[in-house]
Every structure is written in C-alpha cells, then in structure tokens.
Design an enzyme around this catalytic site. Structure first.
Site, short mmCIF file in Angstrom:
data_model
loop_
_atom_site.label_atom_id
_atom_site.label_comp_id
_atom_site.label_asym_id
_atom_site.label_seq_id
_atom_site.Cartn_x
_atom_site.Cartn_y
_atom_site.Cartn_z
CG ASN A 73 -4.87 1.76 -7.57
OD1 ASN A 73 -4.15 1.84 -6.57
ND2 ASN A 73 -6.07 1.22 -7.52
CE LYS A 74 -1.92 -4.30 -6.45
NZ LYS A 74 -0.51 -4.72 -6.76
N GLY A 79 0.87 -1.18 0.00
CA GLY A 79 0.00 0.00 0.00
C GLY A 79 0.91 1.23 0.00
CB ALA A 80 1.07 4.14 -2.29
NE ARG A 125 5.70 -3.52 -4.20
CZ ARG A 125 4.37 -3.64 -4.08
NH1 ARG A 125 3.78 -3.42 -2.91
NH2 ARG A 125 3.64 -4.00 -5.11
CD GLN A 148 -2.87 -6.98 -3.21
OE1 GLN A 148 -3.56 -7.71 -3.93
NE2 GLN A 148 -1.70 -6.53 -3.60
CG ASP A 168 0.21 2.00 -5.84
OD1 ASP A 168 -0.94 1.59 -6.08
OD2 ASP A 168 0.92 1.58 -4.91
O1 MRU Z 1 0.86 -4.05 -4.49
P1 MRU Z 1 0.18 -3.27 -3.41
O2 MRU Z 1 -0.70 -4.09 -2.53
O3 MRU Z 1 1.19 -2.44 -2.62
O4 MRU Z 1 -0.76 -2.25 -4.17
C1 MRU Z 1 -1.54 -1.36 -3.44
C2 MRU Z 1 -2.47 -0.54 -4.26
O5 MRU Z 1 -2.47 -0.63 -5.48
C3 MRU Z 1 -3.35 0.42 -3.56
O6 MRU Z 1 -4.54 0.61 -4.26
C4 MRU Z 1 -2.62 1.78 -3.47
O7 MRU Z 1 -1.35 1.62 -2.88
C5 MRU Z 1 -3.39 2.77 -2.71
S1 MRU Z 1 -3.37 2.34 -1.00
C6 MRU Z 1 -3.90 3.54 -0.05
#
Ligand code: MRU
Length: 359
Positions: free
Chosen positions: A256-257, A59-60, A101, A205, A246
């Site tokens: 984003n994801k 999560g960012a 990352r 997630q 992100d």
């Molecule tokens: O690979 P991840 O689980 O770190 O990806 C997270 C996401 O894509 C979230 O949507 C993003 O970080 C926003 S979290 C507040």
C-alpha cells in the site's frame, strides 16, 4: 446492519472520479484537486494509459476500472480500422495499458477480465459486449465497497476516532471507497466521530483528496503530517488505523502507499488494531509473498520539489510509491467475500474456496 442515525451511507458518497459518457471516458483530474474540479475527456487507449501513469487517476480499483474502459476505446478504434484483425491489433493497447503502473494488481486483473471477454466474443462488432463488461467491473466495485463498508463498520465500537493514510475513497475506486467506505459506514452508525488524515507525502493524497471527500460529506477530519501519527497513537487518540491496499499476496502481505508499513509497526507497538480493506480484485494469489511485489519507484523530483518549488539543495532523493506490510502486522483484512482476522495463506485461500462453494 441497522442504522441508528440520521445519516444514510448513500448520502456519504458524492463524487465520481470515473464516468462513461456514451462516447468516451470522463476522468476527474485528481492532480488539480482540491483547487479545481475538471474532467478530462479521453477518447483513446493511449490517453487512458497516460492519465494512469501521470496520476490524473489513481487508487488501485479506479486504475483497473479506467483500464477496462481504455480497452473499450481501443476496441472501438481497432474495429473501425479493420474489422478482421481487431482482436490481434488490440493486444498492443492492452499491453500499453498494463504498463501504466506496476504495483496495483487491479490493473492486470481488469485487463485479464476484458481479455477473457474478448476471447468469448462471438463475432460482429464487439463494442457493446465489451462496454457492458467494463460497466460491470465498475458497478461490481461499488457493490463490493458497500459490502466491505458494512462488514468493516461492524467491527468498530464507538464512539471513536480513526486514522487513515492516502486516499481510498470515491476518488480511488468506482465509488464509496475501501478503507474510506468503512469509515463512511462507521460514521453513519455514529461509531466514528473524527478521522485523522495523514497528508501522505509526496502526492498529498490525504491532505488534498481524502480531506476533500470528508469535507464534502461533512465528516469531521483533521489532517496531520505523516510523522505526527506516532505522537497521536501514543496519546491514545486513535482507536483504529484503517487503510486500503494495492496488492495483497497469497500469504496476506499488503502493498500500500508508502508509509503504511511504518503505521503498521506503530499500531502493533501501541496496541491499536490495523484494518486493511481491499476487494478481491486486489488479492493476487499468483504472488506468494510481499517481497515479490513490484514496487513503483517514481521521479525523485516529486520529493525534491514541493508545489513547484525546489525545497532541497542539489542532492539525490528516493521515491518508492509503496511499501509492504507483512501479514503478521495486519489485525483484520476486510474483503467483500468476508472478514479475515490475522490473515495467513490458509485463510486467504479459504476466502476464495468458500466463495466458490457458496457461489
Ligand atoms: O499512488 P496511488 O495514489 O495510486 O496509491 C493509492 C493507494 O496506495 C491506496 O491506498 C490504494 O490504492 C487503495 S485505494 C482504494
């Protein structure tokens, strides 16, 4: 915003993924959820970088906060080893953390903030000052989430059902959450009655983490396979799709994801508004548009295997962890600095100029 319900938003935020315990970083190991609640006890920057790379924390905003505490651990070690060269020595740790990352810009943002603080240190043991900076980053993130929660919820007319992707809650941030923060606030106002949760292959997630947070808060949640979202939108079951980010580029494109872009296209086709919720630490004014965002490619094994079991024959797999949604498809961007309807380069820059003027 007046709350006309019995649920207060502060009661809807029960988890902390990141804690400073006085001597080190306690990190809720998100790989084990929802089965086991176990905190890792991290005592050096290398362990923090590894936890970020291996997704014990994700999560960012949460990644950025952990990296900031990672710098505190690095400084403690480096200063104890050599009080006259610690500033130079710590650079290698900052670099290591920065490589953990690639896509979430919050990581770079937090490291740059810590590096500026290091530059401003007067002398003597820097540990206290740097710990205060990391704690400020952590606290400000929670405050930003509360503010975004109120701003985003004010846009939602209910009662209605919403859909979200990935995990953007207390686990992904300092606390409360970005998109999930808006959903929490809107639920507290009784405008959201149910949350559809994309399972979010391959890391799940949504199924593992978002569903766990919502269940803890008593918010009605329904998990679906990612491919079922189109069906739900076509049936009119969803009034808003609400996601995090992100990295948001200067023109409003959103990384984003993986799967977010597909949802955005579905939203436009079905006339369902898409809300992106992201603090300004996620906005990268140095990158003009989404094509320039580095997209993390993860191990194909995450796709080829499911719960430790191979589910495919001997074939290749691709595993991009993120995709980019063009600004055109974003109806609303909610930040702690304000709400932007139909983001554009001018509006995103205005967000920062206006805040600078009123600061
Ligand atoms: O690979 P991840 O689980 O770190 O990806 C997270 C996401 O894509 C979230 O949507 C993003 O970080 C926003 S979290 C507040």
């Amino acid at each position: 915003v007046p709350y006309n319900s019995l649920v207060a938003p502060e009661d809807l935020d029960k988890v902390r993924a990141v804690r400073w315990d006085g001597g080190g970083l306690l990190l809720l190991d998100q790989r084990l959820l929802p089965g086991k609640v176990r905190y890792l006890n991290l005592r050096n920057a290398g362990a923090v970088a590894q936890a970020i790379a291996e997704m014990a924390v994700r999560g960012a905003p949460a990644i950025g906060i952990c990296a900031a505490y990672g710098v505190v651990l690095a400084i403690r070690d480096r200063y104890a080893r050599n009080p006259s060269t610690w500033r130079r020595d710590v650079e290698a740790d900052v670099e290591l953390l920065g490589r953990a990352r690639p896509t979430a810009v919050n990581l770079r943002w937090a490291l740059e903030r810590m590096t500026s603080r290091i530059a401003a240190c007067s002398g003597g043991n820097p540990y206290r000052e740097l710990l205060q900076e990391a704690e400020a980053i952590h606290l400000e993130d929670i405050q930003a989430n509360r503010r975004m929660g109120a701003l985003g919820a004010a846009l939602i007319e209910g009662p209605c059902q919403v859909l979200t992707h990935c995990n953007t809650g207390s686990l992904a941030t300092g606390g409360y959450g970005t998109a999930l923060g808006v959903i929490r606030s809107a639920y507290a106002e009784r405008n959201v009655t149910r949350v559809f949760v994309d399972e979010t292959r391959p890391w799940l997630q949504g199924a593992r983490l978002t569903a766990w947070e919502l269940a803890a808060d008593g918010i009605p949640a329904t998990v679906l396979v990612d491919a079922a979202a189109a069906h739900l939108l076509r049936r009119g079951a969803v009034s808003w799709v609400i996601v995090g980010a992100d990295r948001v580029t200067a023109n409003g494109d959103v990384a984003n994801k993986i799967g977010t872009y597909g949802l955005a296209v579905l939203c436009r086709y079905h006339k369902v508004p898409l809300m992106v919720v992201a603090p300004s630490s996620t906005i990268d004014l140095r990158v003009e548009h989404g094509a320039a965002i580095p997209i993390e490619e993860r191990d194909p094994a995450e796709v080829l295997f499911c719960a430790g079991r191979r589910v495919t024959p001997e074939v290749e797999a691709i595993n991009p962890a993120f995709d980019v949604t063009p600004a055109d498809l974003v109806d609303v961007l909610v930040t702690e600095r304000g709400v932007v309807l139909r983001p554009s380069a001018a509006k995103i820059h205005g967000l920062f100029d206006e805040s600078a003027r009123s600061a």
